[in-house]
Design a protein around this motif. Structure first.
Motif, mmCIF file in Angstrom:
data_model
loop_
_atom_site.group_PDB
_atom_site.id
_atom_site.type_symbol
_atom_site.label_atom_id
_atom_site.label_comp_id
_atom_site.label_asym_id
_atom_site.label_seq_id
_atom_site.Cartn_x
_atom_site.Cartn_y
_atom_site.Cartn_z
ATOM 1 N N HIS A 298 11.425 42.226 16.146
ATOM 2 C CA HIS A 298 10.895 42.902 17.330
ATOM 3 C C HIS A 298 11.576 42.425 18.612
ATOM 4 O O HIS A 298 11.474 43.070 19.650
ATOM 5 N N ARG A 299 12.295 41.296 18.537
ATOM 6 C CA ARG A 299 12.998 40.760 19.699
ATOM 7 C C ARG A 299 14.433 41.284 19.804
ATOM 8 O O ARG A 299 15.180 40.880 20.697
ATOM 9 N N LEU A 300 14.842 42.159 18.893
ATOM 10 C CA LEU A 300 16.218 42.643 18.876
ATOM 11 C C LEU A 300 16.695 43.202 20.223
ATOM 12 O O LEU A 300 17.793 42.855 20.677
ATOM 13 N N PRO A 301 15.946 44.073 20.889
ATOM 14 C CA PRO A 301 16.456 44.616 22.156
ATOM 15 C C PRO A 301 16.779 43.537 23.177
ATOM 16 O O PRO A 301 17.831 43.577 23.833
ATOM 17 N N GLU A 302 15.880 42.538 23.306
ATOM 18 C CA GLU A 302 16.133 41.473 24.268
ATOM 19 C C GLU A 302 17.322 40.610 23.853
ATOM 20 O O GLU A 302 18.135 40.194 24.687
ATOM 21 N N MET A 303 17.430 40.331 22.525
ATOM 22 C CA MET A 303 18.553 39.526 22.061
ATOM 23 C C MET A 303 19.878 40.235 22.317
ATOM 24 O O MET A 303 20.857 39.611 22.762
ATOM 25 N N ILE A 304 19.928 41.519 22.060
ATOM 26 C CA ILE A 304 21.162 42.267 22.285
ATOM 27 C C ILE A 304 21.498 42.316 23.771
ATOM 28 O O ILE A 304 22.669 42.201 24.169
ATOM 29 N N HIS A 305 20.486 42.436 24.597
ATOM 30 C CA HIS A 305 20.702 42.417 26.050
ATOM 31 C C HIS A 305 21.343 41.096 26.469
ATOM 32 O O HIS A 305 22.308 41.072 27.254
ATOM 33 N N GLU A 306 20.822 39.969 25.947
ATOM 34 C CA GLU A 306 21.370 38.651 26.290
ATOM 35 C C GLU A 306 22.796 38.489 25.765
ATOM 36 O O GLU A 306 23.656 37.904 26.438
ATOM 37 N N ILE A 307 23.053 38.988 24.564
ATOM 38 C CA ILE A 307 24.393 38.901 23.982
ATOM 39 C C ILE A 307 25.407 39.611 24.874
ATOM 40 O O ILE A 307 26.500 39.094 25.159
ATOM 41 N N ARG A 308 25.048 40.777 25.334
ATOM 42 C CA ARG A 308 25.961 41.564 26.161
ATOM 43 C C ARG A 308 26.102 40.991 27.571
ATOM 44 O O ARG A 308 27.188 40.963 28.135
ATOM 45 N N ARG A 309 24.994 40.506 28.105
ATOM 46 C CA ARG A 309 25.005 39.980 29.475
ATOM 47 C C ARG A 309 25.738 38.646 29.577
ATOM 48 O O ARG A 309 26.552 38.412 30.469
ATOM 49 N N ASP A 310 25.464 37.754 28.609
ATOM 50 C CA ASP A 310 25.952 36.379 28.707
ATOM 51 C C ASP A 310 27.101 36.062 27.755
ATOM 52 O O ASP A 310 27.597 34.932 27.745
#
Length: 458
Positions: free
Chosen positions: A124-136
């Motif tokens: 369920h945390r996938l969207p946030e994890m992908i956001h962090e991967i792309r951002r950082d």
């Protein structure tokens, strides 16, 4: 809420995410989890599902560690995805599910091009994890053994097809000596009755007419009901069966130790509860069952089947078997063959024992030679295939109710399933999908039937 990626200070603008490819291994619970991941990624990023990894901006693998060489299959696919990423560095690759839970650090070490590793309780945390991967520009790993908080963060289910999958409980407390599930899915935790009923109602409102309730040991379900009392799985079955719009109800997978009289009675009382049960026994030998820590005997299992057939004489039965478990003798194996003959299973899933890291059986010598395992497996398969063939042949001439699911591969034909889960092919039109039609069986094959659509005069 949709996540919108913005470029970080001093970094190139991020390419938009448009497409998702997901590959699912293993059981129906993984199929359910994959469908919920798709819902998540659609609601968060507006992604479109594609048929091949080459088309995808995000590739997700939902893995299973139950069967042999599961890890090798994962790395084999990852090798193919690495080649795609070499051409498109912005591609995001994620590995989830039970292999990820068990081998998270090894996956990241062996395949550093994998961006995110996540367990069954953290997707369920996938969207946030992908956001962090792309951002950082980082890699992420989330494999905590949470409870079932994920269900509080998932969007409304939008499963395709005429049948809906609903996970009602996760994990397992049985600790069979050969099984990794308690280590990859955690302890048994049941969802509240109200949450289960709400998800079933949403699926029915979306046009589903069949519901399949899922759990590692689904009949161990026990949760608080809307009346404040603790409900068992039998109570849940009766409540789901009463929902408007439901035509067919199924559940999987069960454990013999949790097959209560109430559940057996439900097969007689509830017309929507379909006459099919998958009840793994694993061995017909009491000695091997004890070594496996199954906590039931062959006599107990046979008593369940006898009682069940008293309530539902025509019920179809399937089971799982492991041959060559450490310490299994020739007589133990003969006991398994004898149990198979006594029950007369309609379908069986048979496997050679192979050690699984972290399990109790992995600590003892794998004492049965591979040649013996192979010989026993072939003997068991020969018997179960004969039983399956006889069971299918007995369908010829019967007129059966078929829930039409999709078009067959053969042009002009449709396929669906009978109440006892047999696949039936027949000449028909796509407009029949989602309807129950009468089909007279004319031919039987190894795993499917063929028949003629019964035309009802107006």
């Amino acid at each position: 809420m949709k996540i919108i990626d913005a470029s970080s200070h001093g970094k190139q603008p991020l390419k938009s995410l448009d497409t998702l490819y997901i590959k699912t291994f293993g059981c129906q619970m993984n199929e359910y989890d994959s469908s919920r991941m798709i819902d998540l990624m659609k609601s968060s990023y507006g992604l479109r599902l594609v048929a091949t990894p080459e088309e995808a901006d995000i590739i997700l693998m939902n893995t299973c560690s139950v069967r042999e060489k599961a890890e090798e299959k994962v790395f084999s696919d990852l090798g193919r995805y690495r080649l795609i990423k070499e051409k498109r560095p912005d591609l995001i690759i994620g590995v989830g599910g039970c292999v990820a839970q068990q081998e998270g650090a090894r996956i990241q070490a062996r395949a550093p091009y994998v961006d995110v590793v996540f367990g069954p309780q953290t997707y369920h945390r996938l969207p946030e994890m992908i956001h962090e991967i792309r951002r950082d520009r980082v890699r992420k790993m989330e494999i905590e053994m949470l409870e079932i908080e994920k269900f509080d963060h998932l969007p409304q289910a939008t499963q395709a097809g005429v049948s809906g999958l609903v996970t009602v409980m996760e994990g397992c407390d049985k600790f069979c000596t050969f099984c990794v599930v308690p280590f990859t899915r955690g302890a048994e935790i049941s969802r509240p009755v109200v949450d289960v009923l709400h998800e079933c109602q949403s699926l029915l409102a979306a046009g589903k007419i069949e519901i399949n309730l899922l759990g590692q040991t689904v009949n161990a379900y026990r949760a608080e009901g809307p009346d404040g009392e603790m409900w068992d799985f039998a109570a849940l079955l009766y409540a789901v069966a009463d929902l408007p719009g439901l035509v067919r109800l199924r559940f999987t997978t069960s454990h013999p130790m949790d097959m209560s009289p109430g559940i057996l009675q439900a097969f007689e009382d509830l017309p929507v509860l379909m006459p099919y049960l998958h009840l793994p026994v694993q061995s017909g030998s009491n000695q091997v069952l004890k070594l496996m820590h199954r906590n039931h005997t062959r006599e107990h299992y046979l008593e369940i089947i006898e009682t069940l057939r008293g309530h539902a004489p025509d019920i179809a039965l399937s089971s799982d078997f492991i041959v060559g478990y450490p310490g299994e003798s020739d007589q133990d194996f003969e006991d398994t063959l004898d149990l198979v003959r006594q029950v007369g299973f309609d379908t069986a899933f048979c496997f050679k024992y192979s050690p699984r890291p972290g399990t109790a059986a992995n600590q003892v010598e794998d004492s049965v030679p591979e040649a013996v395992k192979d010989r026993r497996l072939q003997a068991l398969l020969a018997l179960t295939r004969e039983l399956t063939r006889d069971s299918m042949q007995r369908q010829i001439g019967k007129t059966v109710a078929v829930l039409v699911e999709r078009a067959s591969k053969a042009e002009g034909e449709m396929q669906g399933r009978t109440p006892d889960l047999r696949i039936v092919h027949f000449v028909g039109q796509p407009r029949l999908i989602g309807h129950i039609v009468e089909v007279t069986v004319t031919e039987a094959y190894g795993q499917s039937l063929r028949g003629d659509l019964v035309i009802i005069d107006a």
